[in-house]
Write a protein that holds these residues in place. Structure first.
Motif, mmCIF file in Angstrom:
data_model
loop_
_atom_site.group_PDB
_atom_site.id
_atom_site.type_symbol
_atom_site.label_atom_id
_atom_site.label_comp_id
_atom_site.label_asym_id
_atom_site.label_seq_id
_atom_site.Cartn_x
_atom_site.Cartn_y
_atom_site.Cartn_z
ATOM 1 N N SER A 1 0.826 -1.204 0.000
ATOM 2 C CA SER A 1 0.000 0.000 0.000
ATOM 3 C C SER A 1 0.864 1.259 0.000
ATOM 4 O O SER A 1 1.802 1.383 0.785
ATOM 5 N N GLY A 2 0.557 2.165 -0.926
ATOM 6 C CA GLY A 2 1.290 3.419 -1.017
ATOM 7 C C GLY A 2 2.468 3.383 -1.967
ATOM 8 O O GLY A 2 3.025 4.431 -2.308
ATOM 9 N N GLN A 3 2.862 2.192 -2.423
ATOM 10 C CA GLN A 3 3.993 2.083 -3.341
ATOM 11 C C GLN A 3 3.502 2.129 -4.788
ATOM 12 O O GLN A 3 2.473 1.538 -5.122
ATOM 13 N N GLY B 1 -1.411 -0.666 -3.545
ATOM 14 C CA GLY B 1 -0.257 -0.617 -4.435
ATOM 15 C C GLY B 1 -0.711 -0.246 -5.836
ATOM 16 O O GLY B 1 -1.859 -0.491 -6.213
ATOM 17 N N LYS B 2 0.179 0.349 -6.625
ATOM 18 C CA LYS B 2 -0.218 0.826 -7.951
ATOM 19 C C LYS B 2 0.885 0.574 -8.969
ATOM 20 O O LYS B 2 2.065 0.746 -8.676
ATOM 21 N N VAL B 3 0.474 0.174 -10.177
ATOM 22 C CA VAL B 3 1.399 -0.025 -11.287
ATOM 23 C C VAL B 3 0.921 0.805 -12.467
ATOM 24 O O VAL B 3 -0.258 0.758 -12.827
ATOM 25 N N VAL B 4 1.833 1.573 -13.052
ATOM 26 C CA VAL B 4 1.529 2.377 -14.239
ATOM 27 C C VAL B 4 2.528 1.994 -15.321
ATOM 28 O O VAL B 4 3.737 2.143 -15.136
ATOM 29 N N ALA B 5 2.037 1.487 -16.448
ATOM 30 C CA ALA B 5 2.915 1.051 -17.532
ATOM 31 C C ALA B 5 2.357 1.510 -18.874
ATOM 32 O O ALA B 5 1.145 1.464 -19.090
ATOM 33 N N CYS B 6 3.246 1.943 -19.753
ATOM 34 C CA CYS B 6 2.809 2.314 -21.101
ATOM 35 C C CYS B 6 2.444 1.077 -21.915
ATOM 36 O O CYS B 6 1.681 1.163 -22.871
ATOM 37 N N GLY B 7 3.006 -0.053 -21.537
ATOM 38 C CA GLY B 7 2.711 -1.304 -22.230
ATOM 39 C C GLY B 7 1.785 -2.190 -21.423
ATOM 40 O O GLY B 7 0.852 -1.722 -20.767
ATOM 41 N N ASN B 8 2.073 -3.489 -21.446
ATOM 42 C CA ASN B 8 1.253 -4.476 -20.756
ATOM 43 C C ASN B 8 1.745 -4.686 -19.326
ATOM 44 O O ASN B 8 2.892 -4.371 -19.003
ATOM 45 N N SER C 1 -0.573 -12.317 -6.943
ATOM 46 C CA SER C 1 -1.925 -11.833 -6.678
ATOM 47 C C SER C 1 -2.031 -10.342 -6.981
ATOM 48 O O SER C 1 -1.214 -9.554 -6.524
ATOM 49 N N LEU C 2 -3.036 -9.977 -7.763
ATOM 50 C CA LEU C 2 -3.277 -8.574 -8.118
ATOM 51 C C LEU C 2 -4.501 -8.074 -7.356
ATOM 52 O O LEU C 2 -5.630 -8.445 -7.657
ATOM 53 N N LYS C 3 -4.259 -7.217 -6.354
ATOM 54 C CA LYS C 3 -5.357 -6.673 -5.553
ATOM 55 C C LYS C 3 -5.285 -5.153 -5.452
ATOM 56 O O LYS C 3 -6.057 -4.546 -4.723
ATOM 57 N N GLY C 4 -4.357 -4.553 -6.184
ATOM 58 C CA GLY C 4 -4.200 -3.105 -6.143
ATOM 59 C C GLY C 4 -4.747 -2.438 -7.387
ATOM 60 O O GLY C 4 -5.708 -2.911 -7.997
ATOM 61 N N ASN C 5 -4.110 -1.331 -7.783
ATOM 62 C CA ASN C 5 -4.540 -0.549 -8.942
ATOM 63 C C ASN C 5 -3.555 -0.730 -10.092
ATOM 64 O O ASN C 5 -2.346 -0.618 -9.897
ATOM 65 N N ILE C 6 -4.088 -0.978 -11.282
ATOM 66 C CA ILE C 6 -3.254 -1.206 -12.458
ATOM 67 C C ILE C 6 -3.666 -0.245 -13.571
ATOM 68 O O ILE C 6 -4.849 -0.107 -13.879
ATOM 69 N N PHE C 7 -2.669 0.398 -14.180
ATOM 70 C CA PHE C 7 -2.898 1.283 -15.322
ATOM 71 C C PHE C 7 -1.979 0.812 -16.439
ATOM 72 O O PHE C 7 -0.787 1.072 -16.436
#
Length: 246
Positions: A132-134, A152-159, A165-171
């Motif tokens: 959380s927060g990363q 937790g958050k992931v931001v990627a221009c690609g895939n 386990s994915l339980k956070g935010n994905i962009f």
């Protein structure tokens, strides 16, 4: 010299080795002192953190990360896991990726083609758990060898591929690419965004209508993608792969 807490650099970032016989409260004070003394050395570095030498609860791990963030300007991008079984899976995944890369290089050389190596890799690997927060950001695609926890958050221009386990935010497709996709071994995200399209998990509903993922189904790999302006999540199977546009 007291070596109850030792800070060492490694290929992933920094490792904090702790004496298991010392109380956690004492260790926290030592960690604070050690990182305060070396704050100028780390400056604004973005590093992965490894906590070694003793078993820690999630709360204790967070306390240590909070102390480090308080006394230094270190940006902790992820906390490295030490699950041996999971490590083997990660090593195989990375080895397979490297083998495929080498095969492509040989083929290009035989055909006599000159290949321009991009300044930014097409895909990056991150090993560890995003808590959380990363936030993890990349201009390429990314394979996360670990979990993305709530907050937790992931931001990627690609895939984005999560071998965990994915339980956070994905962009994914942050540069506007609607062909980007998200894959996870366990897909329970708080939010998925692909290009400008968003799908959220409703806290009040046991079934995610947008994502079409039932919470009580057995855990199995799933893929999220855009189709006709909506985000859909389906089982990760061969027929779905055939429809993906890279």
């Amino acid at each position: 010299m007291d070596n109850s807490v030792v800070i060492k650099g490694n290929k992933n970032g920094i490792a904090v080795k702790m004496d298991a016989s010392v109380s956690f409260d004492e260790l926290k004070d030592m960690i604070r002192d050690k990182f305060t003394a070396s704050a100028k050395f780390f400056n604004n570095a973005a590093l992965a953190l490894s906590l070694e030498g003793r078993e820690l609860s999630d709360t204790q791990e967070k306390e240590i990360m909070d102390i480090i963030s308080e006394v230094t300007d270190i940006n902790i991008v992820c906390l490295i896991d030490h699950d041996e079984e999971r490590d083997l899976i990660y090593q195989r995944a990375v080895a397979d990726a490297m083998n495929n890369k080498n095969k492509h290089d040989v083929t290009a050389e035989i055909m006599g083609k000159e290949i321009e190596v991009p300044a930014q890799p097409l895909c990056q690997f991150y090993k560890g758990t995003l808590r959380s927060g990363q936030v993890l950001e990349t201009e390429s695609s990314v394979v996360i060898l670990g979990d993305v926890n709530p907050g937790g958050k992931v931001v990627a221009c690609g895939n984005v591929i999560v071998l965990g386990s994915l339980k956070g935010n994905i962009f994914a497709g942050a540069n506007g690419n609607e062909n980007a996709f998200v894959v996870a071994l366990d897909m329970e995200p708080m939010q998925i965004k692909i290009a400008d399209i968003i799908a959220r998990c409703s806290d009040s509903s046991p079934v995610r209508k947008k994502l079409k993922v039932k919470t009580k189904q057995p855990v199995q790999p799933k893929i999220a993608y855009v189709y006709e302006g909506n985000i859909y999540v389906e089982d990760f199977e061969q027929n779905v792969l055939e429809d993906i546009h890279l």
